[in-house]
Design an enzyme around this catalytic site. Structure first.
Site, PDB file in Angstrom:
ATOM      1  N   GLU A   8     -11.955  19.668 -23.542  1.00  0.00           N
ATOM      2  CA  GLU A   8     -11.456  20.422 -22.383  1.00  0.00           C
ATOM      3  C   GLU A   8     -11.779  21.906 -22.533  1.00  0.00           C
ATOM      4  O   GLU A   8     -12.035  22.595 -21.534  1.00  0.00           O
ATOM      5  CB  GLU A   8      -9.948  20.164 -22.206  1.00  0.00           C
ATOM      6  CG  GLU A   8      -9.715  18.746 -21.671  1.00  0.00           C
ATOM      7  CD  GLU A   8      -8.413  18.100 -22.083  1.00  0.00           C
ATOM      8  OE1 GLU A   8      -7.486  18.789 -22.533  1.00  0.00           O
ATOM      9  OE2 GLU A   8      -8.333  16.855 -21.955  1.00  0.00           O
ATOM     10  N   HIS A  25     -12.053  21.254 -28.620  1.00  0.00           N
ATOM     11  CA  HIS A  25     -11.655  20.134 -27.758  1.00  0.00           C
ATOM     12  C   HIS A  25     -12.563  20.090 -26.529  1.00  0.00           C
ATOM     13  O   HIS A  25     -12.968  21.135 -26.012  1.00  0.00           O
ATOM     14  CB  HIS A  25     -10.186  20.285 -27.336  1.00  0.00           C
ATOM     15  CG  HIS A  25      -9.647  19.043 -26.697  1.00  0.00           C
ATOM     16  ND1 HIS A  25      -9.897  18.723 -25.386  1.00  0.00           N
ATOM     17  CD2 HIS A  25      -8.916  18.031 -27.204  1.00  0.00           C
ATOM     18  CE1 HIS A  25      -9.322  17.554 -25.122  1.00  0.00           C
ATOM     19  NE2 HIS A  25      -8.717  17.111 -26.199  1.00  0.00           N
ATOM     20  N   LYS A  45      -1.397  19.313 -25.046  1.00  0.00           N
ATOM     21  CA  LYS A  45      -2.145  20.022 -23.988  1.00  0.00           C
ATOM     22  C   LYS A  45      -1.183  20.956 -23.245  1.00  0.00           C
ATOM     23  O   LYS A  45      -0.235  21.446 -23.870  1.00  0.00           O
ATOM     24  CB  LYS A  45      -2.856  19.017 -23.069  1.00  0.00           C
ATOM     25  CG  LYS A  45      -3.697  18.020 -23.892  1.00  0.00           C
ATOM     26  CD  LYS A  45      -4.607  17.169 -23.078  1.00  0.00           C
ATOM     27  CE  LYS A  45      -5.358  16.208 -24.003  1.00  0.00           C
ATOM     28  NZ  LYS A  45      -6.341  15.391 -23.294  1.00  0.00           N
ATOM     29  N   GLU A  49     -13.744  12.201 -29.996  1.00  0.00           N
ATOM     30  CA  GLU A  49     -13.078  11.990 -28.717  1.00  0.00           C
ATOM     31  C   GLU A  49     -14.135  11.836 -27.622  1.00  0.00           C
ATOM     32  O   GLU A  49     -14.592  12.837 -27.055  1.00  0.00           O
ATOM     33  CB  GLU A  49     -12.176  13.185 -28.388  1.00  0.00           C
ATOM     34  CG  GLU A  49     -11.066  13.412 -29.390  1.00  0.00           C
ATOM     35  CD  GLU A  49      -9.856  14.092 -28.756  1.00  0.00           C
ATOM     36  OE1 GLU A  49      -8.760  13.608 -28.987  1.00  0.00           O
ATOM     37  OE2 GLU A  49     -10.035  15.069 -28.015  1.00  0.00           O
ATOM     38  N   SER A  87      -7.253   7.972 -24.933  1.00  0.00           N
ATOM     39  CA  SER A  87      -6.419   6.884 -24.414  1.00  0.00           C
ATOM     40  C   SER A  87      -5.872   5.960 -25.510  1.00  0.00           C
ATOM     41  O   SER A  87      -5.756   4.760 -25.301  1.00  0.00           O
ATOM     42  CB  SER A  87      -7.171   6.089 -23.346  1.00  0.00           C
ATOM     43  OG  SER A  87      -7.478   6.921 -22.233  1.00  0.00           O
ATOM     44  N   ASN A 147      -1.576  15.971 -29.359  1.00  0.00           N
ATOM     45  CA  ASN A 147      -2.064  17.143 -28.628  1.00  0.00           C
ATOM     46  C   ASN A 147      -1.357  17.150 -27.283  1.00  0.00           C
ATOM     47  O   ASN A 147      -1.701  16.373 -26.391  1.00  0.00           O
ATOM     48  CB  ASN A 147      -3.584  17.036 -28.447  1.00  0.00           C
ATOM     49  CG  ASN A 147      -4.139  18.150 -27.577  1.00  0.00           C
ATOM     50  OD1 ASN A 147      -3.423  19.092 -27.241  1.00  0.00           O
ATOM     51  ND2 ASN A 147      -5.412  18.039 -27.212  1.00  0.00           N
ATOM     52  N   GLY A 170      -7.793  10.646 -21.270  1.00  0.00           N
ATOM     53  CA  GLY A 170      -6.932  10.674 -20.095  1.00  0.00           C
ATOM     54  C   GLY A 170      -7.346   9.704 -19.002  1.00  0.00           C
ATOM     55  O   GLY A 170      -6.847   9.785 -17.877  1.00  0.00           O
TER      56      GLY A 170
END
Ligand code: 13P
Length: 256
Positions: free
Chosen positions: A102, A100, A15, A172, A217, A13, A178
């Protein structure tokens, strides 16, 4: 890896990262390093604007293409800024990420919207990659199981268990995305097993065949120990998917 029948997926991904020339170089290095594909599937999810070019870069290779999001609307129309699932399929996508964290936290996507996007993906013939996972506060409040159950349950309740037959789930944990802080293999395995059990309560066959990816991560250095766990069928990789050698190391950890 898993119970044998499940082919692992290692998905990148990207992003909102990359540029045309750098992305072309990245994909060229992945094409050179992927080999025959082996026992795992590689999937790349670039930003929308690079999908068409990426489809050409990966032509005649075992690498597959996915998008990071799609419109919940299916019919074309006046939806400025939105991209329909049919358009993604048109440029060569086979998969699309939905829900996701985010999108959920930065853009306020609700479970209902995620379900609508999941449905829109399947109606365009795309495989949705449904992302679920708890925040740090939710984990500290011992709410992980409740949150993941709610997020997976939203799809099960509205679309039924059969919808999971042509889908991928990605666990996730938000606190691991991240941050350099990876869930331990035990922590990840526990939630993956929970997700498989939730679905297995309605269909053992669908649960047994479902690929459940871990994201948060994942690096070359920790991929193998995560992928070795029974219910972890590969990974959804953010930062490390932008580095060809790191991503290939992760891919080869899954492909054996
Ligand atoms: P990182 O691998 O950068 O933690 O991102 C994970 C992720 O969000 C993949 O969708």
């Amino acid at each position: 890896m898993g119970v044998g029948a499940r082919t692992p997926i290692v998905a990148g991904n990207w992003k909102m990262n990359g540029a045309l020339n750098a992305s072309s170089d990245l994909v060229a290095a992945l094409v050179a390093g992927v080999g025959e594909g082996g026992d795992a599937e590689m999937l790349l999810c670039p930003p929308f604007v690079y999908l068409d070019a990426a489809a050409r870069w990966i032509e005649s290779t075992p690498i597959a293409l996915g998008a990071q999001d799609l419109a919940s609307e299916v019919e074309p129309g006046a939806y400025t800024g939105e991209v329909a699932g049919a358009m993604l399929a048109d440029v060569g996508c086979t998969h699309v990420i939905v829900g996701h964290s985010e999108r959920r936290t930065l853009y306020g996507e609700t479970d209902d919207q995620v379900v609508a996007k999941f449905r829109a993906a399947q109606s365009a013939g795309l495989v949705p990659i449904l992302c679920v996972g708890e925040t740090l506060a939710e984990r500290e409040d011992a709410d992980t199981a409740a949150v993941v159950t709610r997020q997976v349950g939203a799809v099960l309740d509205v679309l039924g268990v059969d919808a999971l037959g042509e889908a991928v789930v990605a666990y996730e944990p938000v606190w691991a995305i991240g941050t350099g802080r990876t869930a331990t293999p035990d922590q990840a395995q526990e939630v993956h097993a929970l997700i498989r059990a939730l679905i297995g309560a309605q269909s053992a066959t669908i649960a047994g065949g479902l690929r459940i990816l871990y994201g948060g991560s994942v690096k070359g250095a920790n991929a193998a120990e995560l992928f070795a766990r029974e219910d972890i069928d590969g990974g959804l990789i953010g930062g490390a998917s932008l580095d060809a050698s790191e991503f290939l190391t992760i891919f080869h950890a899954a492909s054996g």
